[in-house]
Write an enzyme that holds these catalytic residues in place. Structure first.
Site, PDB file in Angstrom:
ATOM      1  N   ARG A 271      55.939   8.653   9.581  1.00 57.29           N
ATOM      2  CA  ARG A 271      57.184   9.199   8.915  1.00 57.29           C
ATOM      3  C   ARG A 271      56.637  11.044   9.245  1.00 57.29           C
ATOM      4  O   ARG A 271      55.456  11.104   9.806  1.00 57.29           O
ATOM      5  CB  ARG A 271      57.107   9.140   7.495  1.00 57.29           C
TER       6      ARG A 271
ATOM      7  N   ASN B 250      40.431  21.004 -13.269  1.00 59.18           N
ATOM      8  CA  ASN B 250      40.972  19.779 -13.729  1.00 59.18           C
ATOM      9  C   ASN B 250      40.895  18.629 -12.475  1.00 59.18           C
ATOM     10  O   ASN B 250      41.336  17.638 -12.767  1.00 59.18           O
ATOM     11  CB  ASN B 250      42.562  19.776 -13.999  1.00 59.18           C
TER      12      ASN B 250
ATOM     13  N   THR C 227      59.452  17.870   4.571  1.00 61.50           N
ATOM     14  CA  THR C 227      58.859  16.445   4.639  1.00 61.50           C
ATOM     15  C   THR C 227      58.823  15.970   3.242  1.00 61.50           C
ATOM     16  O   THR C 227      59.111  16.582   2.466  1.00 61.50           O
ATOM     17  CB  THR C 227      57.531  16.397   5.492  1.00 61.50           C
TER      18      THR C 227
ATOM     19  N   TYR D 228      42.461  20.565  -0.680  1.00 57.47           N
ATOM     20  CA  TYR D 228      43.338  20.603   0.734  1.00 57.47           C
ATOM     21  C   TYR D 228      42.909  21.876   1.762  1.00 57.47           C
ATOM     22  O   TYR D 228      42.590  21.876   2.747  1.00 57.47           O
ATOM     23  CB  TYR D 228      44.439  20.454   0.208  1.00 57.47           C
TER      24      TYR D 228
HETATM   25  N1  LIG Z   1      54.631  19.500   5.204  1.00 60.08           N
HETATM   26  C1  LIG Z   1      54.129  20.513   5.422  1.00 60.08           C
HETATM   27  O1  LIG Z   1      54.862  21.600   4.821  1.00 60.08           O
HETATM   28  C2  LIG Z   1      52.721  20.678   5.898  1.00 60.08           C
HETATM   29  C3  LIG Z   1      52.311  22.015   5.714  1.00 60.08           C
HETATM   30  C4  LIG Z   1      51.039  22.270   6.231  1.00 60.08           C
HETATM   31  C5  LIG Z   1      50.373  20.997   6.833  1.00 60.08           C
HETATM   32  N2  LIG Z   1      50.957  19.944   6.995  1.00 60.08           N
HETATM   33  C6  LIG Z   1      50.013  18.731   7.443  1.00 60.08           C
HETATM   34  O2  LIG Z   1      50.600  18.412   8.126  1.00 60.08           O
HETATM   35  C7  LIG Z   1      50.337  16.858   8.412  1.00 60.08           C
HETATM   36  C8  LIG Z   1      51.650  15.886   8.217  1.00 60.08           C
HETATM   37  O3  LIG Z   1      52.152  16.124   7.045  1.00 60.08           O
HETATM   38  P1  LIG Z   1      53.718  15.592   6.479  1.00 60.08           P
HETATM   39  O4  LIG Z   1      54.398  16.706   5.786  1.00 60.08           O
HETATM   40  O5  LIG Z   1      54.229  15.028   7.784  1.00 60.08           O
HETATM   41  O6  LIG Z   1      53.002  14.377   5.625  1.00 60.08           O
HETATM   42  P2  LIG Z   1      53.494  12.952   5.142  1.00 60.08           P
HETATM   43  O7  LIG Z   1      52.981  12.445   3.696  1.00 60.08           O
HETATM   44  O8  LIG Z   1      55.120  12.945   5.176  1.00 60.08           O
HETATM   45  O9  LIG Z   1      52.985  11.755   6.301  1.00 60.08           O
HETATM   46  C9  LIG Z   1      51.538  11.866   6.482  1.00 60.08           C
HETATM   47  C10 LIG Z   1      51.298  10.491   7.107  1.00 60.08           C
HETATM   48  O10 LIG Z   1      50.185  10.315   7.333  1.00 60.08           O
HETATM   49  C11 LIG Z   1      49.737   8.988   6.849  1.00 60.08           C
HETATM   50  N3  LIG Z   1      48.165   9.061   6.287  1.00 60.08           N
HETATM   51  C12 LIG Z   1      47.604   9.548   5.169  1.00 60.08           C
HETATM   52  N4  LIG Z   1      46.479   8.949   5.030  1.00 60.08           N
HETATM   53  C13 LIG Z   1      46.208   8.188   6.180  1.00 60.08           C
HETATM   54  C14 LIG Z   1      45.087   7.463   6.526  1.00 60.08           C
HETATM   55  N5  LIG Z   1      43.947   7.337   6.087  1.00 60.08           N
HETATM   56  N6  LIG Z   1      45.101   6.797   7.861  1.00 60.08           N
HETATM   57  C15 LIG Z   1      46.292   6.875   8.659  1.00 60.08           C
HETATM   58  N7  LIG Z   1      47.267   7.510   8.213  1.00 60.08           N
HETATM   59  C16 LIG Z   1      47.234   8.328   7.037  1.00 60.08           C
HETATM   60  C17 LIG Z   1      50.558   8.682   5.679  1.00 60.08           C
HETATM   61  O11 LIG Z   1      50.622   7.404   5.474  1.00 60.08           O
HETATM   62  C18 LIG Z   1      51.887   9.281   6.290  1.00 60.08           C
HETATM   63  O12 LIG Z   1      52.551   8.438   7.186  1.00 60.08           O
HETATM   64  C19 LIG Z   1      49.352  16.577   7.350  1.00 60.08           C
HETATM   65  O13 LIG Z   1      48.130  16.916   8.001  1.00 60.08           O
HETATM   66  C20 LIG Z   1      49.543  17.768   6.270  1.00 60.08           C
HETATM   67  O14 LIG Z   1      48.537  18.276   5.685  1.00 60.08           O
HETATM   68  C21 LIG Z   1      52.040  19.760   6.357  1.00 60.08           C
END
Ligand SMILES: NC(=O)c1ccc[n+]([C@@H]2O[C@H](COP(=O)([O-])OP(=O)(O)OC[C@H]3O[C@@H](n4cnc5c(N)ncnc54)[C@H](O)[C@@H]3O)[C@@H](O)[C@H]2O)c1
Length: 440
Positions: free
Chosen positions: A215, A294, A384, A348
């Site tokens: 996703r 916390n 997302t 994070y």
């Molecule tokens: N959405 C944002 O604004 C944002 C901002 C900065 C960074 N990011 C980074 O971008 C990446 C994707 O974010 P997103 O918003 O699409 O997150 P999301 O939570 O929608 O999707 C993350 C996906 O990673 C998978 N995942 C989690 N742990 C896992 C594991 N141990 N093994 C395999 N898969 C695993 C989850 O099942 C999920 O499908 C992440 O690394 C997040 O930290 C996102």
């Protein structure tokens, strides 16, 4: 999640209210689509300083944007490229003002300013001062441009090395990359890669693994890499199997249900890819937010392990085992929280800053020893499920507190990953954040 504010500001009452109250008025960004693959309008090619970058004009011609060096009449440029690589003294900076000042107002909505600079010289502090001045200039211009327009600085020593970067920045694919500096002096894409001369499918013949692909951003990365010709293996936790199978089927790839933190994750990936891997995208990530006071250990350790520990372990394994092939690329996922720090996210931000550290240290060695580039994207506020969980007011601030006054879409990160996957760039952490006020 819909951006209701952006929609409202496009209505007559919305326009009236935002003007009266001086509120931000975001312009919907022009993104890539098969029907609309290029920016609309001509490219203006300007030069500051005495020595232009050899071969730049030919490279700009290949972007398909018809570069002009003279006046455009009443036509508004879709992009302005200023070659300032020859600016070696502070006196020569006057050219930067003289060339851009007359045209900046005329740049089309969602247009681009790309300034080309040279790496600041450790041996010439006058050149270094003049070139570093371009960084401050571009960051400030990006804050002024508005109307979906962006500005970036590309430091390079050769037009050929900058080609894939210029193609990306001078296209709608870079809609949410704004106000930063990218250095492209180290790597040129693998000339023998099957798709390298086919701009429509530059990753043809390549195999890509995307973690966290069920996703959000990972799903978008899988789709964009497949669009660019890659065979995609989509990896996510077994609990996400249904979505994972759907994504893999949609991109004509294969699912790999696996927890990336498993001790044998590297071996299982290598076993699933007996013919090797060209593009490794570390996208899986989690948050477990609490202020440090916390935060119990069960909120600290999983975040470090998913976001950073597993990235280090699998990269090491796939490099050493030779699964990652010469000419390949690694693209990891950092975050602007890791660059700027964020209250409630010590875990994070530590993990994401660690990703930036990994990239900077490994990139030169991986290129030298394995012929593999290593870069990261650092997303800002992207729409997302992860950010849908953020409380309303903080979410609204996250959307607006950037120079484009709107959130990014998963595809914005995915397009940036696809550009880095080509292998023309090494050791960079590229923010995809609309020039967020966080981590500027
Ligand atoms: N959405 C944002 O604004 C944002 C901002 C900065 C960074 N990011 C980074 O971008 C990446 C994707 O974010 P997103 O918003 O699409 O997150 P999301 O939570 O929608 O999707 C993350 C996906 O990673 C998978 N995942 C989690 N742990 C896992 C594991 N141990 N093994 C395999 N898969 C695993 C989850 O099942 C999920 O499908 C992440 O690394 C997040 O930290 C996102």
């Amino acid at each position: 999640m819909a951006d209701r504010y952006l929609t409202f500001t496009r209505t007559a009452p919305g326009r009236f209210l935002t003007r009266r109250l001086g509120l931000p008025r975001p312009v919907p960004l022009r993104r890539w689509s098969p029907e609309h693959p290029a920016l609309d309008g001509p490219l203006l090619h300007l030069t500051a300083g005495d020595v232009p970058l050899p071969g730049l004009h030919e490279v700009l011609v290949r972007t398909g944007l018809a570069p002009h060096t003279g006046p455009l009449g009443t036509r508004r440029p879709a992009a302005v490229v200023l070659d300032a690589t020859g600016v070696a003294t502070v006196t020569a900076l006057v050219d930067v003002h003289a060339t851009l000042h007359p045209v900046v107002r005329s740049i089309a909505d969602c247009g681009r300013v790309v300034v080309l600079g040279a790496p600041p010289s450790p041996a010439d502090h006058h050149q270094a001062a003049a070139q570093q001045a371009l960084d401050g200039f571009v960051r400030s211009l990006a804050k002024e441009l508005g109307r979906g327009r962006t500005a970036t600085l590309v430091r390079t020593t050769s037009a050929a090395a900058a080609e894939t970067t210029l193609r990306f920045l001078l296209s709608p694919k870079s809609a949410y990359v704004n106000g930063q500096t990218v250095e492209v002096t180290h790597a040129a894409p693998d000339e023998h890669a099957p798709g390298i001369h086919d701009p429509a499918r530059p990753l043809a013949g390549r195999t890509a693994l995307v973690t966290g692909a069920a996703r959000g951003i990972g799903e978008a990365v899988a789709r964009v890499l497949a669009r660019d010709g890659a065979h995609v293996v989509a990896l996510d936790v077994p609990a996400a199997r249904t979505d994972l199978v759907r994504v893999a089927a949609r991109v004509g790839g294969e699912p790999l249900a696996l927890d990336i933190t498993a001790d044998d994750a590297g071996e299982r990936i290598a076993a699933a890819l007996p013919d090797g891997l060209d593009v490794l995208v570390h996208n899986a990530g989690i948050t477990r937010d609490r202020r440090l006071a916390n935060m119990a250990a069960d909120r600290w350790s999983p975040v470090i392990d998913v976001n950073l520990g597993s990235v280090l372990r699998t990269t090491d394994f796939l490099l050493k085992s030779g699964t990652l092939r010469r000419g390949g690329s690694v693209v990891a996922t950092a975050s602007i929280a890791g660059l700027a720090g964020n209250a409630g996210q010590t875990n994070y931000a530590a993990s994401k800053a660690g990703v930036a550290g990994l990239v900077r240290s490994l990139a030169p060695r991986a290129l030298g020893e394995h012929g593999i580039t290593v870069n990261a994207v650092a997303p800002g506020f992207i729409e997302t499920r992860m950010t849908a969980a953020v409380p309303l007011l903080i979410r609204e601030a996250g959307r607006r507190l950037n120079s484009l006054a709107q959130a990014g879409q998963p595809v914005d990160v995915a397009e940036t990953v696809a550009w880095l996957a080509l292998g023309g760039v090494n050791g960079q952490v590229v923010r995809v954040c609309g020039q967020s006020l966080l981590g500027a």
